[in-house]
Structures are given as C-alpha cells and as structure tokens.
Write a protein that holds these residues in place. Structure first.
Motif, mmCIF file in Angstrom:
data_model
loop_
_atom_site.group_PDB
_atom_site.id
_atom_site.type_symbol
_atom_site.label_atom_id
_atom_site.label_comp_id
_atom_site.label_asym_id
_atom_site.label_seq_id
_atom_site.Cartn_x
_atom_site.Cartn_y
_atom_site.Cartn_z
ATOM 1 N N ALA A 134 15.873 -34.673 82.486
ATOM 2 C CA ALA A 134 15.320 -33.597 83.316
ATOM 3 C C ALA A 134 13.799 -33.718 83.413
ATOM 4 C CB ALA A 134 15.712 -32.243 82.740
ATOM 5 N N GLN A 135 13.133 -34.019 82.315
ATOM 6 C CA GLN A 135 11.687 -34.158 82.324
ATOM 7 C C GLN A 135 11.237 -35.330 83.180
ATOM 8 O OE1 GLN A 135 9.274 -32.147 80.714
ATOM 9 N NE2 GLN A 135 11.045 -30.772 80.545
ATOM 10 N N HIS A 137 12.695 -36.543 85.841
ATOM 11 C CA HIS A 137 12.914 -36.360 87.270
ATOM 12 C C HIS A 137 12.378 -35.044 87.815
ATOM 13 C CE1 HIS A 137 15.235 -40.009 87.632
ATOM 14 N NE2 HIS A 137 15.967 -39.660 86.585
ATOM 15 N N GLY A 138 12.065 -34.108 86.940
ATOM 16 C CA GLY A 138 11.496 -32.847 87.404
ATOM 17 C C GLY A 138 12.542 -31.852 87.860
ATOM 18 N N THR A 139 13.384 -32.250 88.784
ATOM 19 C CA THR A 139 14.500 -31.429 89.252
ATOM 20 C C THR A 139 15.764 -32.267 89.156
ATOM 21 O OG1 THR A 139 13.082 -30.201 90.784
ATOM 22 C CG2 THR A 139 15.453 -30.099 91.165
ATOM 23 N N ARG A 155 21.514 -26.714 90.543
ATOM 24 C CA ARG A 155 20.211 -27.365 90.560
ATOM 25 C C ARG A 155 19.304 -26.695 89.523
ATOM 26 N NH1 ARG A 155 17.924 -27.796 96.420
ATOM 27 N NH2 ARG A 155 17.905 -25.526 96.230
ATOM 28 N N TYR A 156 18.623 -27.521 88.726
ATOM 29 C CA TYR A 156 17.733 -27.004 87.696
ATOM 30 C C TYR A 156 16.376 -27.700 87.777
ATOM 31 C CZ TYR A 156 22.094 -25.265 85.627
ATOM 32 O OH TYR A 156 23.291 -24.636 85.424
ATOM 33 N N HIS A 157 15.330 -26.943 87.429
ATOM 34 C CA HIS A 157 13.989 -27.492 87.378
ATOM 35 C C HIS A 157 13.583 -27.655 85.916
ATOM 36 C CE1 HIS A 157 13.690 -26.805 91.657
ATOM 37 N NE2 HIS A 157 14.050 -25.539 91.481
ATOM 38 N N ALA A 158 13.057 -28.803 85.579
ATOM 39 C CA ALA A 158 12.713 -29.103 84.192
ATOM 40 C C ALA A 158 11.729 -28.073 83.624
ATOM 41 C CB ALA A 158 12.121 -30.501 84.100
ATOM 42 N N ALA A 159 10.823 -27.591 84.447
ATOM 43 C CA ALA A 159 9.817 -26.631 83.981
ATOM 44 C C ALA A 159 10.440 -25.331 83.480
ATOM 45 C CB ALA A 159 8.826 -26.338 85.103
ATOM 46 N N GLU A 160 11.674 -25.054 83.918
ATOM 47 C CA GLU A 160 12.348 -23.815 83.529
ATOM 48 C C GLU A 160 13.177 -23.974 82.257
ATOM 49 O OE1 GLU A 160 14.593 -22.973 87.000
ATOM 50 O OE2 GLU A 160 12.868 -22.389 88.215
ATOM 51 N N GLU A 181 20.032 -37.551 89.462
ATOM 52 C CA GLU A 181 18.697 -37.477 90.043
ATOM 53 C C GLU A 181 18.806 -36.911 91.463
ATOM 54 O OE1 GLU A 181 15.348 -40.778 91.528
ATOM 55 O OE2 GLU A 181 17.106 -41.386 90.359
#
Length: 340
Positions: A134-135, A137-139, A155-160, A181
C-alpha cells in the motif's frame, strides 16, 4: 465454420427453470416502465414480454433495455439476448476450466503477464507485506475472490492506514484477499471520468484458430471504485474502430448524452490504440482455449491495453434504439463467428 446448434435439451431446461423463477411483480413493473416510455398498452406489453421470453429467448430486462416494445419482429431478431448468451456459455466454456474465471486470485495467477500491474494475496502473517504494498503504490484496490457486477471491490489510500495489523485483520475478516495496483488509464478515458478506471467490455469467441470480436462496449464510472451500474456507471456501444455509436445508457432508464460529471459528449468518444486492443484480445483468448466465449474487461493505458478480468458468462451489451437511433443488434456477428 460449420453450424453448431444450441440443442433442444438446454433450451427446454432453460424454459423450465425460467418458469419456476418468474417474478410476476417484477414483470409487471418492467411492463409498466416500457408502457410509460413508449406509450404502449400495459397488458399488451405484459403478453408480449411473456411471449418473447418463452418462445424467442428474450430476457425481461433485455426487452426493456433494448426497447423491444418499439421494434419490429425482424429488428428484434437481430439482437443478442442474455438467454442465448447463457446457452453459448454453457456450450463453449468447458466446466473444468471455468473456475479460472470465477476466482479472481486464480485469474490473476493464470493471466499475470497480461495484467501489467503488481498484485498480491492477503494471507495470515503478511501484514507487513500488505502495508509495504500500500505504501509503495499510494492507493490500492482490494477484491473478494468471488464476486460480480463490481461487488466485493474496494479502494484504500495508504495515508489512511494508521495500523498495519488492524488493516490486515480487516481485509482477512471481510474476505478482501486480492490486492492490486491501481491502473493508470489513457488520457482519452480519463477525460470522460478521471475518478474511475473505465473498462472496455469486449465480447469475443475463440474458434481454436481465430479470435472473433463480437461486440464492444465502453463503460464509464461516476468516480467510484468500479464503473458497474451498481456504482452508478453506464455504457455506450463502440463500432469496429472503437468509436462510440451514440449516448450512454444503463438498465435503469437513464440516458447520458454527456457524462453527468465531466460534461464529456459521449458520442465523441474514441477508444485509443484499437490495433493494439485487437491484438491483445487475440493473445488473452488463447491462454485458456477451453473457455472459448468470454467477455473480456480491458483498460487502455498510455502504454497499451491491460487485462482487468474475463467473464466466462459473458453477458450482453447491445444497442438501445431510443438512445442511439440504431434499431439492429449484433446477433448476426455472433452467428457468423460461432455458427448457431
């Protein structure tokens, strides 16, 4: 190629099963919908729908989606329908190989070289690997191995992701076992809807020597993780050169001359890299030749087409006369390629 009839036994089995499952209330609702749209007498539409279903292999939703209430018998006969498509799937998609297309993890394993993106499987004890993915690819997109019509896709965002172990446990608990990815789509697709990866459904038949493209539909999303209708998506048919033949539409009576969010004129859409797309479909159709009739979902990226999934139960995408003005379908192409 020689004629390959679908046979009377599958037809009879289908009719018996259909009679057992018929939802009278649903038929009436659909008939009222067609009656209101096309100014037809509701009882006459009901009778016509039942006749078409029982004797012409026309699904109730087919009748609505393809405006059968305003078509002549000759025009109706040109349309591919879901019951006929289902019979083709049963005949030409070998049961021993269908699991490859039903299980998304197995599909990614078999078709890995055609995905052109990184993917991994969530398993016990690999929380660190999932977090690193996740880190990196970001999303990310996660998928439940078995699902259809966009269900089980997230769909998930790494920042979350604040707790890698908790995130991993949640994926396992919800059965989101496949991580991919995110695909970067071509600018021509992003111009219509940048928030969703917009897939092209290409229905094809591999006869053992040649791959026949039977129909192409371009799906557009509304910013969600999927472009399926359950997420508000819609589609337009494409001609042999990848050009939209008219506005977009869905199975809920919505017609979109322009994309509701971007304002893009759907009739102006041109799928890029059509030569590459044709070659790509021929390559993927040969990977599992025992499954001959497939609805392939692909995305054109800046570097060429990539594979999203294949559907052994191909489904049907067809022209909608009231939206496009085109009053004929694709059945002749199917018959020419398959010989039924």
């Amino acid at each position: 190629m020689p004629q390959q009839g679908l046979g009377i036994a599958p037809r009879l089995r289908y009719l018996v099963g259909r009679a057992r499952r018929i939802d009278v209330g649903s038929v009436l609702e659909r008939a009222k919908e067609a009656s209101a749209q096309h100014k037809k007498w509701t009882p006459a539409v009901v009778v016509d729908m039942l006749w078409q279903a029982g004797f012409r292999n026309v699904g109730f939703q087919d009748y609505i989606d393809y405006d059968f209430a305003i078509l002549t018998a000759a025009e109706r006969a040109t349309y591919m329908t879901h019951p006929v498509s289902n019979q083709l799937s049963q005949k030409f998609d070998h049961p021993d190989f269908r699991y490859i297309f039903q299980d998304k993890v197995e599909f990614d394993r078999v078709f890995s070289e055609h995905l052109h993106r990184e993917w991994m499987v969530v398993e016990e004890g690999n929380a660190a690997e999932v977090f690193a993915f996740a880190q990196r690819h970001g999303t990310i997109v996660t998928k439940e191995p078995v699902g259809q019509a966009g269900t089980g896709v997230h769909r998930y965002h790494a920042a979350e992701i604040t707790d890698a172990e908790e995130f991993h446990r949640g994926l396992l608990a919800r059965g989101e076992l496949l991580i991919e990815e995110v695909i970067v789509q071509h600018a021509a697709l992003a111009a219509v809807c940048p928030g969703t990866v917009n897939t092209t459904r290409i229905t094809a038949f591999f006869d053992g020597e040649r791959t026949h493209i039977l129909a192409m539909a371009q799906k557009f999303g509304r910013g969600a993780v999927s472009d399926q209708m359950t997420f508000g998506g819609f589609y337009t048919m494409l001609d042999d050169n990848g050009r939209a033949v008219g506005p977009g539409y869905d199975s809920h009576g919505h017609v979109h001359a322009r994309h509701p969010d971007s304002g893009f004129l759907i009739g102006d859409f041109q799928l890029p890299m059509m030569d590459e797309v044709r070659s790509f479909i021929d390559r993927v159709a040969r990977v599992v030749p025992q499954v001959q009739y497939v609805g392939w979902d692909v995305v054109v990226t800046p570097d060429g087409p990539v594979l999203v999934e294949g559907n052994w139960g191909a489904g049907v995408y067809e022209n909608k006369p009231s939206a496009t003005g085109i009053r004929t379908g694709h059945k002749a192409r199917y018959r020419e390629a398959i010989g039924f």
